[in-house]
Design a protein around this motif. Structure first.
Motif, PDB file in Angstrom:
ATOM      1  N   LEU A   4       3.649 -33.444  16.915  1.00  0.00           N
ATOM      2  CA  LEU A   4       4.367 -32.833  18.036  1.00  0.00           C
ATOM      3  C   LEU A   4       3.523 -32.738  19.299  1.00  0.00           C
ATOM      4  O   LEU A   4       4.067 -32.632  20.400  1.00  0.00           O
ATOM      5  CB  LEU A   4       4.872 -31.436  17.646  1.00  0.00           C
ATOM      6  CG  LEU A   4       6.026 -31.373  16.647  1.00  0.00           C
ATOM      7  CD1 LEU A   4       6.396 -29.922  16.366  1.00  0.00           C
ATOM      8  CD2 LEU A   4       7.232 -32.131  17.152  1.00  0.00           C
ATOM      9  N   THR A   5       2.205 -32.786  19.150  1.00  0.00           N
ATOM     10  CA  THR A   5       1.345 -32.701  20.338  1.00  0.00           C
ATOM     11  C   THR A   5       1.466 -33.940  21.214  1.00  0.00           C
ATOM     12  O   THR A   5       1.073 -33.914  22.385  1.00  0.00           O
ATOM     13  CB  THR A   5      -0.130 -32.521  19.933  1.00  0.00           C
ATOM     14  OG1 THR A   5      -0.558 -33.648  19.150  1.00  0.00           O
ATOM     15  CG2 THR A   5      -0.323 -31.252  19.115  1.00  0.00           C
ATOM     16  N   LYS A   6       2.020 -35.008  20.668  1.00  0.00           N
ATOM     17  CA  LYS A   6       2.123 -36.263  21.423  1.00  0.00           C
ATOM     18  C   LYS A   6       3.514 -36.486  22.035  1.00  0.00           C
ATOM     19  O   LYS A   6       3.744 -37.491  22.703  1.00  0.00           O
ATOM     20  CB  LYS A   6       1.772 -37.439  20.505  1.00  0.00           C
ATOM     21  CG  LYS A   6       0.347 -37.376  19.952  1.00  0.00           C
ATOM     22  CD  LYS A   6       0.061 -38.543  19.019  1.00  0.00           C
ATOM     23  CE  LYS A   6      -1.356 -38.456  18.453  1.00  0.00           C
ATOM     24  NZ  LYS A   6      -1.635 -39.560  17.497  1.00  0.00           N
ATOM     25  N   VAL A   7       4.416 -35.537  21.822  1.00  0.00           N
ATOM     26  CA  VAL A   7       5.790 -35.687  22.283  1.00  0.00           C
ATOM     27  C   VAL A   7       5.870 -35.713  23.807  1.00  0.00           C
ATOM     28  O   VAL A   7       5.308 -34.856  24.492  1.00  0.00           O
ATOM     29  CB  VAL A   7       6.676 -34.547  21.739  1.00  0.00           C
ATOM     30  CG1 VAL A   7       8.049 -34.554  22.410  1.00  0.00           C
ATOM     31  CG2 VAL A   7       6.823 -34.671  20.228  1.00  0.00           C
ATOM     32  N   LYS A   8       6.594 -36.709  24.333  1.00  0.00           N
ATOM     33  CA  LYS A   8       6.796 -36.839  25.781  1.00  0.00           C
ATOM     34  C   LYS A   8       8.266 -36.828  26.181  1.00  0.00           C
ATOM     35  O   LYS A   8       8.592 -36.697  27.362  1.00  0.00           O
ATOM     36  CB  LYS A   8       6.146 -38.136  26.281  1.00  0.00           C
ATOM     37  CG  LYS A   8       4.624 -38.131  26.222  1.00  0.00           C
ATOM     38  CD  LYS A   8       4.050 -39.375  26.888  1.00  0.00           C
ATOM     39  CE  LYS A   8       2.525 -39.342  26.908  1.00  0.00           C
ATOM     40  NZ  LYS A   8       1.961 -40.544  27.576  1.00  0.00           N
ATOM     41  N   ALA A   9       9.170 -36.991  25.205  1.00  0.00           N
ATOM     42  CA  ALA A   9      10.608 -37.001  25.488  1.00  0.00           C
ATOM     43  C   ALA A   9      11.339 -36.427  24.281  1.00  0.00           C
ATOM     44  O   ALA A   9      10.832 -36.461  23.154  1.00  0.00           O
ATOM     45  CB  ALA A   9      11.095 -38.415  25.788  1.00  0.00           C
ATOM     46  N   ILE A  10      12.541 -35.892  24.531  1.00  0.00           N
ATOM     47  CA  ILE A  10      13.275 -35.212  23.469  1.00  0.00           C
ATOM     48  C   ILE A  10      14.724 -35.680  23.438  1.00  0.00           C
ATOM     49  O   ILE A  10      15.394 -35.737  24.477  1.00  0.00           O
ATOM     50  CB  ILE A  10      13.251 -33.680  23.663  1.00  0.00           C
ATOM     51  CG1 ILE A  10      11.821 -33.193  23.914  1.00  0.00           C
ATOM     52  CG2 ILE A  10      13.829 -32.982  22.434  1.00  0.00           C
ATOM     53  CD1 ILE A  10      11.748 -31.720  24.285  1.00  0.00           C
ATOM     54  N   ALA A  11      15.216 -35.996  22.246  1.00  0.00           N
ATOM     55  CA  ALA A  11      16.622 -36.341  22.032  1.00  0.00           C
ATOM     56  C   ALA A  11      17.298 -35.204  21.280  1.00  0.00           C
ATOM     57  O   ALA A  11      16.727 -34.651  20.330  1.00  0.00           O
ATOM     58  CB  ALA A  11      16.737 -37.639  21.233  1.00  0.00           C
ATOM     59  N   PHE A  12      18.503 -34.848  21.709  1.00  0.00           N
ATOM     60  CA  PHE A  12      19.240 -33.747  21.098  1.00  0.00           C
ATOM     61  C   PHE A  12      20.564 -34.224  20.525  1.00  0.00           C
ATOM     62  O   PHE A  12      21.286 -34.995  21.162  1.00  0.00           O
ATOM     63  CB  PHE A  12      19.538 -32.659  22.136  1.00  0.00           C
ATOM     64  CG  PHE A  12      18.332 -31.929  22.636  1.00  0.00           C
ATOM     65  CD1 PHE A  12      17.852 -30.803  21.990  1.00  0.00           C
ATOM     66  CD2 PHE A  12      17.673 -32.382  23.775  1.00  0.00           C
ATOM     67  CE1 PHE A  12      16.729 -30.135  22.460  1.00  0.00           C
ATOM     68  CE2 PHE A  12      16.553 -31.721  24.257  1.00  0.00           C
ATOM     69  CZ  PHE A  12      16.076 -30.591  23.595  1.00  0.00           C
ATOM     70  N   ASP A  13      20.878 -33.722  19.351  1.00  0.00           N
ATOM     71  CA  ASP A  13      22.229 -33.823  18.834  1.00  0.00           C
ATOM     72  C   ASP A  13      23.112 -32.901  19.676  1.00  0.00           C
ATOM     73  O   ASP A  13      22.602 -32.074  20.444  1.00  0.00           O
ATOM     74  CB  ASP A  13      22.229 -33.396  17.364  1.00  0.00           C
ATOM     75  CG  ASP A  13      23.607 -33.365  16.768  1.00  0.00           C
ATOM     76  OD1 ASP A  13      24.347 -34.352  16.926  1.00  0.00           O
ATOM     77  OD2 ASP A  13      23.963 -32.341  16.159  1.00  0.00           O
ATOM     78  N   LEU A  14      24.426 -33.015  19.548  1.00  0.00           N
ATOM     79  CA  LEU A  14      25.342 -32.193  20.347  1.00  0.00           C
ATOM     80  C   LEU A  14      26.053 -31.134  19.509  1.00  0.00           C
ATOM     81  O   LEU A  14      25.768 -29.950  19.616  1.00  0.00           O
ATOM     82  CB  LEU A  14      26.366 -33.092  21.038  1.00  0.00           C
ATOM     83  CG  LEU A  14      27.336 -32.397  21.996  1.00  0.00           C
ATOM     84  CD1 LEU A  14      26.605 -31.739  23.158  1.00  0.00           C
ATOM     85  CD2 LEU A  14      28.375 -33.392  22.515  1.00  0.00           C
TER      86      LEU A  14
END
Length: 251
Positions: A4-14
């Motif tokens: 998680l320390t490398k996360v740069k973008a996030i996708a979300f379910d609806l």
């Protein structure tokens, strides 16, 4: 699994992640069954049926209606005819093809009549975007229903990419939507995070090699989301921000 320390973008379910849309889906499903002359279902049943797209929702509703129709006669069936009755519960593609346009009309009529954003969604999404995370929607809901919902809740501008269940050739739990985001945004798998309430979200994330956060409050067929093995589990939506802030500080 990615860090998680490398996360740069996030996708979300609806559905079940940002929005509790079951009341509208249930109303549309019930209206569809009534128009087709079939036994209706409960909102609680629909809550356990959503997650694999509109067509699968309707298939489960029709299967349930068939079971109810056949239940009264099963006690008098012989062993040889019982198998025929069980198979009669199944739904053909032709039956689904007939039901889907009816459902689409009713869902359009009920769209956003009773749906609600979960607590903390707007504030958390706004804070994440302000922190520099590009945000995307990856849902199995048809695209032409997805965008109106986002606009109704005035959150569509927070997302740089919106993928519905029919936007690509395959949908979750297939990794295609997440791989599409990786390609579009030129990201490595460890730089993308998938947030959702269903095992379909977690399985898609694993197949794409990206991290995932499982939410406990949504729709997951009555199963503990932790059993699917997400990278982390959150009970409330606003915990996502605290979790990412914590790992970023440690990183």
């Amino acid at each position: 699994m990615a860090d998680l320390t490398k996360v740069k973008a996030i996708a979300f379910d609806l559905d079940g992640t940002l929005i509790d849309s079951v009341p509208d889906l249930a109303a549309a499903t019930q209206a569809t069954l009534a128009e087709l002359g079939l036994a209706r279902c409960s909102e609680a049943q629909v809550r356990n049926w959503v997650g694999n797209g509109a067509r699968m929702l309707m298939k489960r509703a029709l299967q349930n209606a068939n079971r109810l129709a056949n239940a009264s006669t099963e006690s008098t069936l012989t062993k040889s005819t019982l198998t025929e009755s069980v198979s009669a519960n199944e739904v053909t593609e032709a039956e689904l093809d007939e039901a889907m346009p009816v459902f689409m009309v009713h869902y359009q009529q009920h769209l956003q009549k009773h749906s609600l954003l979960y607590d903390g969604v707007v504030e958390t999404l706004t804070a994440l975007k302000a922190s520099g995370y590009p945000l995307a929607i990856v849902t199995n809901k048809p695209y032409h229903f997805t965008l109106p919902l986002l606009k109704a809740f005035e959150i569509e501008t927070l997302f740089g990419l919106v993928l519905g269940g029919d936007s690509l050739a395959k949908m979750k739990p297939d990794p295609m939507p997440l791989n599409h985001i990786l390609n579009e945004w030129q990201l490595e798998p460890e730089q993308l995070l998938m947030v959702g309430d269903s095992k379909n979200d977690i399985f898609a994330a694993k197949a794409a090699g990206v991290s995932s956060i499982g939410l406990t409050y949504g729709y997951n067929y009555g199963e503990d989301i932790g059993l699917s093995g997400p990278t982390a589990v959150c009970e409330q939506f606003n915990q996502i921000l605290a979790l990412l802030s914590s790992v970023k500080t440690k990183g």
